[in-house]
Every structure is written in structure tokens, then in C-alpha cells.
Design a protein around this motif. Structure first.
Motif, PDB file in Angstrom:
ATOM      1  N   ALA A 275      74.085 -39.465 -64.632  1.00 41.83           N
ATOM      2  CA  ALA A 275      73.287 -38.264 -64.878  1.00 41.83           C
ATOM      3  C   ALA A 275      74.023 -37.038 -64.350  1.00 41.83           C
ATOM      4  CB  ALA A 275      71.926 -38.401 -64.195  1.00 41.83           C
ATOM      5  N   PRO A 276      73.959 -35.923 -65.097  1.00 44.64           N
ATOM      6  CA  PRO A 276      74.640 -34.715 -64.636  1.00 44.64           C
ATOM      7  C   PRO A 276      74.131 -34.284 -63.268  1.00 44.64           C
ATOM      8  CG  PRO A 276      73.894 -34.470 -66.910  1.00 44.64           C
ATOM      9  CD  PRO A 276      73.273 -35.726 -66.390  1.00 44.64           C
ATOM     10  N   GLU A 277      75.049 -33.761 -62.494  1.00 45.34           N
ATOM     11  CA  GLU A 277      74.684 -33.291 -61.153  1.00 45.34           C
ATOM     12  C   GLU A 277      73.818 -32.040 -61.265  1.00 45.34           C
ATOM     13  OE1 GLU A 277      76.961 -31.749 -57.082  1.00 45.34           O
ATOM     14  OE2 GLU A 277      78.077 -32.705 -58.718  1.00 45.34           O
ATOM     15  N   PRO A 278      72.656 -32.009 -60.632  1.00 43.78           N
ATOM     16  CA  PRO A 278      71.800 -30.821 -60.721  1.00 43.78           C
ATOM     17  C   PRO A 278      72.357 -29.666 -59.885  1.00 43.78           C
ATOM     18  CG  PRO A 278      70.823 -32.387 -59.213  1.00 43.78           C
ATOM     19  CD  PRO A 278      72.032 -33.069 -59.815  1.00 43.78           C
ATOM     20  N   LEU A 279      72.039 -28.455 -60.297  1.00 40.35           N
ATOM     21  CA  LEU A 279      72.486 -27.280 -59.565  1.00 40.35           C
ATOM     22  C   LEU A 279      71.703 -27.159 -58.263  1.00 40.35           C
ATOM     23  CD1 LEU A 279      74.134 -24.624 -59.498  1.00 40.35           C
ATOM     24  CD2 LEU A 279      72.229 -23.535 -60.699  1.00 40.35           C
TER      25      LEU A 279
ATOM     26  N   VAL B  62      76.849 -21.693 -65.325  1.00 41.49           N
ATOM     27  CA  VAL B  62      77.685 -22.290 -64.283  1.00 41.49           C
ATOM     28  C   VAL B  62      77.611 -23.804 -64.370  1.00 41.49           C
ATOM     29  CG1 VAL B  62      75.832 -22.232 -62.552  1.00 41.49           C
ATOM     30  CG2 VAL B  62      78.220 -22.263 -61.812  1.00 41.49           C
ATOM     31  N   ASP B  63      78.751 -24.420 -64.175  1.00 40.19           N
ATOM     32  CA  ASP B  63      78.825 -25.873 -64.085  1.00 40.19           C
ATOM     33  C   ASP B  63      78.324 -26.268 -62.696  1.00 40.19           C
ATOM     34  OD1 ASP B  63      79.572 -28.547 -63.790  1.00 40.19           O
ATOM     35  OD2 ASP B  63      81.319 -28.302 -65.095  1.00 40.19           O
ATOM     36  N   PRO B  64      77.229 -27.043 -62.601  1.00 45.19           N
ATOM     37  CA  PRO B  64      76.676 -27.384 -61.279  1.00 45.19           C
ATOM     38  C   PRO B  64      77.687 -28.051 -60.358  1.00 45.19           C
ATOM     39  CG  PRO B  64      75.153 -27.989 -63.024  1.00 45.19           C
ATOM     40  CD  PRO B  64      76.428 -27.596 -63.686  1.00 45.19           C
ATOM     41  N   GLN B  65      78.555 -28.892 -60.926  1.00 44.76           N
ATOM     42  CA  GLN B  65      79.524 -29.598 -60.086  1.00 44.76           C
ATOM     43  C   GLN B  65      80.460 -28.618 -59.378  1.00 44.76           C
ATOM     44  OE1 GLN B  65      81.675 -32.635 -62.169  1.00 44.76           O
ATOM     45  NE2 GLN B  65      82.752 -33.369 -60.342  1.00 44.76           N
ATOM     46  N   ILE B  66      80.842 -27.553 -60.101  1.00 41.63           N
ATOM     47  CA  ILE B  66      81.721 -26.562 -59.500  1.00 41.63           C
ATOM     48  C   ILE B  66      80.953 -25.708 -58.499  1.00 41.63           C
ATOM     49  CG2 ILE B  66      82.964 -24.419 -60.006  1.00 41.63           C
ATOM     50  CD1 ILE B  66      84.121 -25.685 -62.420  1.00 41.63           C
ATOM     51  N   ALA B  67      79.773 -25.241 -58.896  1.00 36.92           N
ATOM     52  CA  ALA B  67      78.992 -24.371 -58.020  1.00 36.92           C
ATOM     53  C   ALA B  67      78.624 -25.078 -56.720  1.00 36.92           C
ATOM     54  CB  ALA B  67      77.729 -23.905 -58.735  1.00 36.92           C
TER      55      ALA B  67
ATOM     56  N   LEU C   3      74.423  -3.374 -54.772  1.00 37.19           N
ATOM     57  CA  LEU C   3      74.553  -4.201 -55.975  1.00 37.19           C
ATOM     58  C   LEU C   3      73.327  -5.077 -56.220  1.00 37.19           C
ATOM     59  CD1 LEU C   3      78.269  -5.413 -55.604  1.00 37.19           C
ATOM     60  CD2 LEU C   3      77.414  -3.527 -56.997  1.00 37.19           C
ATOM     61  N   SER C   4      72.307  -4.935 -55.400  1.00 34.79           N
ATOM     62  CA  SER C   4      71.151  -5.832 -55.458  1.00 34.79           C
ATOM     63  C   SER C   4      70.492  -5.841 -56.830  1.00 34.79           C
ATOM     64  CB  SER C   4      70.128  -5.448 -54.389  1.00 34.79           C
ATOM     65  OG  SER C   4      70.657  -5.629 -53.101  1.00 34.79           O
ATOM     66  N   SER C   5      70.315  -4.678 -57.431  1.00 32.96           N
ATOM     67  CA  SER C   5      69.634  -4.607 -58.729  1.00 32.96           C
ATOM     68  C   SER C   5      70.341  -5.459 -59.776  1.00 32.96           C
ATOM     69  CB  SER C   5      69.553  -3.155 -59.209  1.00 32.96           C
ATOM     70  OG  SER C   5      68.788  -2.376 -58.322  1.00 32.96           O
ATOM     71  N   ALA C   6      71.663  -5.464 -59.761  1.00 31.03           N
ATOM     72  CA  ALA C   6      72.419  -6.276 -60.715  1.00 31.03           C
ATOM     73  C   ALA C   6      72.399  -7.749 -60.330  1.00 31.03           C
ATOM     74  CB  ALA C   6      73.857  -5.773 -60.804  1.00 31.03           C
ATOM     75  N   LEU C   7      72.520  -8.020 -59.041  1.00 27.63           N
ATOM     76  CA  LEU C   7      72.572  -9.412 -58.584  1.00 27.63           C
ATOM     77  C   LEU C   7      71.297 -10.176 -58.899  1.00 27.63           C
ATOM     78  CD1 LEU C   7      74.296  -8.822 -55.136  1.00 27.63           C
ATOM     79  CD2 LEU C   7      75.300 -10.009 -57.102  1.00 27.63           C
ATOM     80  N   PHE C   8      70.146  -9.525 -58.785  1.00 32.03           N
ATOM     81  CA  PHE C   8      68.878 -10.201 -59.017  1.00 32.03           C
ATOM     82  C   PHE C   8      68.399 -10.082 -60.458  1.00 32.03           C
ATOM     83  CE2 PHE C   8      68.721  -9.835 -54.392  1.00 32.03           C
ATOM     84  CZ  PHE C   8      68.272 -11.105 -54.045  1.00 32.03           C
ATOM     85  N   ALA C   9      69.101  -9.303 -61.277  1.00 36.57           N
ATOM     86  CA  ALA C   9      68.694  -9.157 -62.672  1.00 36.57           C
ATOM     87  C   ALA C   9      69.149 -10.334 -63.531  1.00 36.57           C
ATOM     88  CB  ALA C   9      69.250  -7.857 -63.247  1.00 36.57           C
ATOM     89  N   SER C  10      70.291 -10.919 -63.202  1.00 41.63           N
ATOM     90  CA  SER C  10      70.853 -11.988 -64.028  1.00 41.63           C
ATOM     91  C   SER C  10      70.142 -13.316 -63.789  1.00 41.63           C
ATOM     92  CB  SER C  10      72.346 -12.151 -63.735  1.00 41.63           C
ATOM     93  OG  SER C  10      73.043 -10.951 -64.006  1.00 41.63           O
ATOM     94  N   ARG C  11      69.993 -14.099 -64.845  1.00 38.96           N
ATOM     95  CA  ARG C  11      69.438 -15.447 -64.754  1.00 38.96           C
ATOM     96  C   ARG C  11      70.585 -16.441 -64.769  1.00 38.96           C
ATOM     97  NH1 ARG C  11      64.334 -17.673 -65.699  1.00 38.96           N
ATOM     98  NH2 ARG C  11      64.463 -19.907 -65.224  1.00 38.96           N
ATOM     99  N   VAL C  12      70.654 -17.299 -63.770  1.00 40.11           N
ATOM    100  CA  VAL C  12      71.707 -18.299 -63.678  1.00 40.11           C
ATOM    101  C   VAL C  12      71.232 -19.575 -64.373  1.00 40.11           C
ATOM    102  CG1 VAL C  12      73.157 -19.666 -62.152  1.00 40.11           C
ATOM    103  CG2 VAL C  12      72.580 -17.315 -61.536  1.00 40.11           C
ATOM    104  N   ILE C  13      72.049 -20.084 -65.298  1.00 38.39           N
ATOM    105  CA  ILE C  13      71.699 -21.252 -66.104  1.00 38.39           C
ATOM    106  C   ILE C  13      72.741 -22.340 -65.869  1.00 38.39           C
ATOM    107  CG2 ILE C  13      71.327 -22.096 -68.456  1.00 38.39           C
ATOM    108  CD1 ILE C  13      70.726 -19.108 -69.169  1.00 38.39           C
ATOM    109  N   ALA C  14      72.297 -23.539 -65.517  1.00 38.14           N
ATOM    110  CA  ALA C  14      73.199 -24.657 -65.269  1.00 38.14           C
ATOM    111  C   ALA C  14      73.635 -25.278 -66.594  1.00 38.14           C
ATOM    112  CB  ALA C  14      72.514 -25.704 -64.404  1.00 38.14           C
TER     113      ALA C  14
END
Length: 410
Positions: free
Chosen positions: A10-14, A61-66, A33-44
Motif C-alpha cells: 500500500a502506498p505510504e500515507p502523507l 507531493v510524493d508522500p515517500q519523499i515528503a 509569506l503566511s497568506s501564500a503558505l496557507f492558501a495552497s492545498r497540498v495533495i499526496a
């Protein structure tokens, strides 16, 4: 019989806790930079072997790398990708005509632009691509880096379509977690405001490159000289286009019909007049700048030989001078201000000017309507704040002339 077929792992979860900690670390260390940092949605997205961003502010992002990165490394990568989004590298890539073949070079140039301005404390995984890495000087734009990459191109991680505008297979379609362009612009403006505010209250904490980007976004520099010259030329061109018939001069075609008097065409020669505000609020520095603008107009519109009419006006018209050089202008006045009186006087001049340029500090009443048949250009020799208290007339073209700008020159 028992199935002995090996099952796929099974793929490694983020690790979402690490992701949250990385975002908090980045926002705490670089609050502007907070406004930009919290605006993006991170998808595994397992198996992509990178961390990338698309134009809709979605980070993949690849969970294994992150999960293999430290909190600081993951947070640094979030800061890096926010740089691609804030600087609109995808939009700039399209403007430059970047295609699949040139996407890698552009990504290197974009990375160099970001990494040249990274704040202290960034701890990304791996080596950074800097201007020096690709054989370029510091402090340039990605477009310059792209055209002047001089060394063998190093390998760099794939940053995604948000960096070079080229679609990648993991990019999501539809509107899920999508930030539209209008919202993205607001985020950029908010971050730029935070950068300038932080740089003003705590100098040295924000990299100069980021401050230049913020100033360019919120305080774009417009070449007012070109704008002013363009407005004057527009008025002149409008007058030149008013070709009419006249019987004062025989037509060259009269020989074909000797019994009929044919009119000839007459093209008017446009006249330009300048109204100089000589009221008490126009101090010596502004008056000298006004003279420089007169000199510039003489060169720009080509009226140096036949001269230019200059009116000295405060609450009344004190002098009308025909000059061929700004050195010939003598300014009279020093009382109150009423540019309407100057416009009325300009309309009575013979021949009537096609274009009137009013050089003033803006502290003046204006007539409700413009002088008939005259193209009026207002050159405000002041700061922009005067516009809210003493708005120029809507029927005139207004150009703000910066006080710290050098003399008029085209």
C-alpha cells in the motif's frame, strides 16, 4: 488452494502532522509569506518522486519523499513553491513562449530567481540552483537568466506546471481545491503588502529581491514622460486629421474644369500652448521642473522652430510668451490658484491651440467643462495624495509627474 500471489504494498500515507508542523515553521519564520503558505492545498500523489505546484495553487507531493524530509526541509520547499506562485512564473513562461523543449531551462531560471532572494534560515533538501550555478550574475530576473544560461545545465527537481506552464500528468482538472486568478492576485497583493510593511518596520529582515518584487507589484513605475508625450501627440494627431476644403487657394485640379472654381484641401498646423501654474504653492523647485517640462515639450512635439506659447497663471493670466527655449520663459505670479482662468485665456489665443498642457501642483479649482475644441493634458507636479483632495477634471487627460524624477526627456 491458497493464493500465494504477492500483494502490492500500500502506498505510504502523507505524514499530515509533519506537513502541519512544516507550514507552521515556515509561517513563523517568514510571517510575511503566511497568506501564500496557507492558501495552497497540498495533495499526496504517490510515485511522482517530487514536490510540484500547478497554476491553481495546488501542491503535489510524493508522500515517500515528503516523509523523508525534516520539518525544516519540508517547510523550506513550501516557501520555495510559494515563490513560483507569487512571481507568476507560469504566466511569465507563457508570455515568453516556453514550450516542452525549453521548460527545463525556464525552470532553472525561475529557481535561480527565487533562490537568489531566499531569506536566511531556509534549509531545503539537496543543492540550490542559484544564478552562479547557471553562470549568471545575481540580482536579475528569470527572463534574463533564461537567455544567458552559460554552463552545463544541472539536474533539478520537477517543480510542476506552476513553474513553467507545461501540463504534467498529476495535475488535477476541475475546480477542486483550485484558486482562481482573481483570488491569486489578491493573495499576491496581500503578501506584497506584508513584505513592505515588515521591511519598513524591521529593516534587514526581508531580502531586497522580495522587497523589489513587492514594490513592483504594488507600486508599478510608469514612464510618465512617455505618457505625457503620447497625450500631446494624440491631441496633435487629432488636429492634423481635421482636413477641410478652402477656396482661399486654387485647387491644383482647376485646369481640368476651367469653368468651375474648385477648392483645395487645407491641413491645419496644430498649435500647442502651455499653462504654468505660478501660484504661491508652486515653490522654486516645482517651477524649475515646469520649465524643464516646457523644454521637453519643445523637443517632443517638434514646435521648437515656430515656438511655443507659455502662459503664466495664478488666479489671473500675467503673461503670454512665445518661446523657442525654456530659458526664454519668465514666470510671473505668486498669488492664489485658478487654472480655469488660464484655460479661458488659452481658448482666446489666435491662432487657437489644439493642445493645452497645464503644469500645476493640482491645488486649483477647475471649470465644469473643457474649452471647446481643445485637447487638455494636465501634468501634476506633485505627489499622488493630492488627487483625493483636489481631483483633476474628468474631461482632461492627467499625468502624474513624480517629484523625484529627472528633467523631462524623450
Amino acid at each position: 488452494m491458497k493464493d500465494v500471489t504477492p500483494k502490492k504494498k500500500a502506498p505510504e500515507p502523507l505524514d499530515t502532522h509533519k506537513l502541519a508542523a512544516a507550514r507552521l515553521w515556515a509561517a513563523t519564520k517568514f510571517p510575511y509569506l503566511s497568506s501564500a503558505l496557507f492558501a495552497s492545498r497540498v495533495i499526496a500523489v504517490p510515485g511522482i518522486n517530487t514536490m510540484a505546484v500547478d497554476e491553481s495553487w495546488r501542491i503535489y507531493v510524493d508522500p515517500q519523499i515528503a516523509n523523508s524530509w525534516t520539518v525544516q526541509e519540508l517547510g523550506s520547499m513550501l516557501v520555495h513553491h510559494s515563490g513560483h506562485l507569487l512571481r507568476d512564473h507560469a504566466g511569465r513562461a507563457r508570455s515568453l513562449g516556453i514550450d516542452k523543449e525549453s521548460a527545463k531551462d525556464w525552470a532553472l531560471a525561475a529557481d535561480a530567481e527565487i533562490n537568489d532572494d531566499l531569506p536566511e534560515g531556509i534549509e531545503p533538501p539537496g543543492e540550490l540552483v542559484t544564478p552562479g550555478t547557471i553562470g549568471c550574475e545575481d540580482g536579475k530576473m528569470a527572463e534574463e537568466y533564461f537567455h544567458h544560461i552559460q554552463v552545463q545545465k544541472p539536474d533539478c527537481p520537477e517543480c510542476g506546471s506552476g513553474a513553467h506552464s507545461q501540463h504534467r500528468e498529476w495535475d488535477m482538472g476541475g475546480d477542486s481545491f483550485k484558486i482562481k486568478e482573481a483570488s491569486a492576485h489578491l493573495i499576491r497583493c496581500q503578501v506584497a503588502h506584508e513584505i513592505l510593511e515588515r521591511g519598513g518596520t524591521d529593516p534587514g529582515t526581508v531580502p531586497l529581491g522580495m522587497q523589489r518584487w513587492a514594490e513592483g507589484l504594488l507600486k508599478p513605475k510608469i514612464n510618465w514622460r512617455k505618457v505625457l508625450a503620447g497625450e500631446v501627440r494624440r491631441g496633435i494627431a487629432s488636429e492634423i486629421g481635421k482636413v477641410d476644403y478652402t477656396y482661399a487657394r486654387p485647387s491644383r485640379r482647376a485646369v481640368i474644369s476651367p469653368d468651375v472654381v474648385l477648392p483645395s484641401l487645407r491641413r491645419p498646423i496644430p498649435e500647442v500652448a502651455v499653462i504654468c501654474d505660478t501660484s504661491g504653492s508652486m515653490h522654486a523647485e516645482l517651477l524649475s521642473k515646469a520649465l524643464a517640462e516646457v523644454e521637453g515639450l519643445l523637443r517632443t512635439v517638434g514646435v521648437r522652430k515656430r515656438g511655443l506659447r507659455v502662459l503664466s497663471v495664478d488666479t489671473d493670466v500675467h503673461a503670454v510668451q512665445q518661446v523657442s527655449s525654456a530659458r526664454q520663459v519668465q514666470l510671473y505670479g505668486g498669488g492664489g490658484t485658478n487654472m480655469g482662468a488660464g484655460l479661458e485665456a488659452a481658448a482666446r489665443l489666435k491662432p487657437k491651440p489644439a493642445v493645452v498642457v497645464v503644469l500645476t501642483d493640482g491645488y486649483t479649482p477647475w471649470p465644469e467643462s473643457p474649452p471647446k475644441g481643445i485637447h487638455v493634458v494636465v501634468g501634476l507636479l506633485t505627489n499622488v495624495e493630492v488627487l483625493s483632495k483636489w481631483p483633476p477634471p474628468s474631461w482632461a487627460r492627467t499625468v502624474v509627474i513624480e517629484e523625484d524624477a529627472p528633467a523631462f526627456s524623450f
